[in-house]
Scaffold this active site. Structure first.
Site, mmCIF file in Angstrom:
data_model
loop_
_atom_site.group_PDB
_atom_site.id
_atom_site.type_symbol
_atom_site.label_atom_id
_atom_site.label_comp_id
_atom_site.label_asym_id
_atom_site.label_seq_id
_atom_site.Cartn_x
_atom_site.Cartn_y
_atom_site.Cartn_z
ATOM 1 N N GLY A 1 0.842 -1.192 0.000
ATOM 2 C CA GLY A 1 0.000 0.000 0.000
ATOM 3 C C GLY A 1 0.878 1.244 0.000
ATOM 4 N N GLN B 1 3.237 10.010 0.897
ATOM 5 C CA GLN B 1 4.510 9.269 0.950
ATOM 6 C C GLN B 1 5.366 9.509 -0.290
ATOM 7 O OE1 GLN B 1 2.645 5.258 2.106
ATOM 8 N NE2 GLN B 1 4.649 5.191 3.090
ATOM 9 N N CYS C 1 6.394 -0.188 6.967
ATOM 10 C CA CYS C 1 6.007 1.014 6.229
ATOM 11 C C CYS C 1 7.166 1.439 5.340
ATOM 12 C CB CYS C 1 5.677 2.121 7.223
ATOM 13 S SG CYS C 1 5.239 3.680 6.441
ATOM 14 N N LEU C 2 6.865 1.768 4.082
ATOM 15 C CA LEU C 2 7.935 2.162 3.152
ATOM 16 C C LEU C 2 8.613 3.466 3.580
ATOM 17 C CD1 LEU C 2 6.276 1.273 -0.292
ATOM 18 C CD2 LEU C 2 7.974 -0.046 0.982
ATOM 19 N N HIS D 1 -3.908 1.578 7.736
ATOM 20 C CA HIS D 1 -2.535 2.110 7.782
ATOM 21 C C HIS D 1 -2.405 3.311 6.832
ATOM 22 C CE1 HIS D 1 2.010 1.404 7.919
ATOM 23 N NE2 HIS D 1 1.872 2.219 6.888
ATOM 24 N N GLU D 2 -2.938 3.152 5.609
ATOM 25 C CA GLU D 2 -2.786 4.213 4.602
ATOM 26 C C GLU D 2 -3.678 5.423 4.903
ATOM 27 O OE1 GLU D 2 -0.262 3.858 2.847
ATOM 28 O OE2 GLU D 2 -0.007 1.696 3.039
ATOM 29 N N HIS E 1 -1.953 7.540 7.237
ATOM 30 C CA HIS E 1 -0.982 8.418 6.551
ATOM 31 C C HIS E 1 -1.653 9.700 6.062
ATOM 32 C CE1 HIS E 1 2.828 6.387 6.381
ATOM 33 N NE2 HIS E 1 2.353 5.306 5.797
HETATM 34 ZN ZN ZN Z 1 3.151 3.446 5.748
#
Ligand code: ZN
Length: 195
Positions: A45, A50, A96-97, A138-139, A142
């Site tokens: 995701g 991000q 998480c990226l 999660h997204e 963000h």
């Molecule tokens: Zn993340």
């Protein structure tokens, strides 16, 4: 086009994103670039902030069930809002990226109801469970400026302080290009694009 991913300590990831009013060519290009970036970085995701764009947009990749059947083809979610959450919660080990080399258990509702707009501008309401509910929560966090390590237990939060400091200083970096907290880029994007 592969875009650099912003480090969790860059201010854009602490800023609530704005709703998208018009799904124009710029948005469609952004969605396409986000899928390319997520695949390159091997994520499931990705939220628009991000990749440095403070708009309410996230993508989720293909999700298969235990029988290897595709239950969620990759999709973009525009202006997603959680309408309802189950009382039942579950723990899941998240990464998480924007937070290289950190994985932590996070407790979240097991099922959610989400309203969103698709890339054709059509509004949908979706009931999600399992991995999809996990990734969406999660997204959407963000998009609201919340990071997953802010949801770990106070004890774990203390234990990971030093690692978070290293990530903040850019001492831990991923294989994919990253914009660090101070705005510096870790890798030459031209070279990544041509490799
Ligand atoms: Zn993340």
């Amino acid at each position: 086009m592969i875009l650099p991913i912003y480090n969790a300590f860059h201010p854009i990831l602490k800023t609530k994103t704005k709703e998208i009013e018009n799904i124009d060519d710029n948005i469609l290009k952004l969605v396409s670039d986000m899928f390319e970036t997520m695949n390159f970085a091997e994520g499931i995701g990705l939220a628009a902030n991000q990749v440095g764009v403070s708009l309410s947009l996230l993508i989720v990749g293909d999700i298969y069930n235990e029988k290897d059947v595709l239950i969620h083809p990759r999709k973009a979610y525009i202006n997603p809002v959680i309408l309802a959450s189950s009382e039942e919660e579950e723990e899941f080990n998240e990464g998480c990226l924007s937070v290289p080399e950190l994985r932590e258990n996070v407790v979240r509702p097991s099922e959610i109801e989400v309203r969103y707009i698709d890339i054709d501008g059509k509004e949908h309401t979706l009931e999600a469970g399992g991995l999809l509910a996990r990734v969406l929560q999660h997204e959407i966090d963000h998009l609201n400026g919340i990071l997953f390590f802010e949801r770990v237990s106070p004890i774990r939060r203390t234990l990971i302080q030093n690692k978070l400091k290293k990530i903040k200083k850019g001492l831990i970096v991923p294989d994919y290009p990253m914009v660090l907290a101070d705005g510096t880029l870790t890798k030459d994007l031209e070279k990544v694009a041509n490799s």
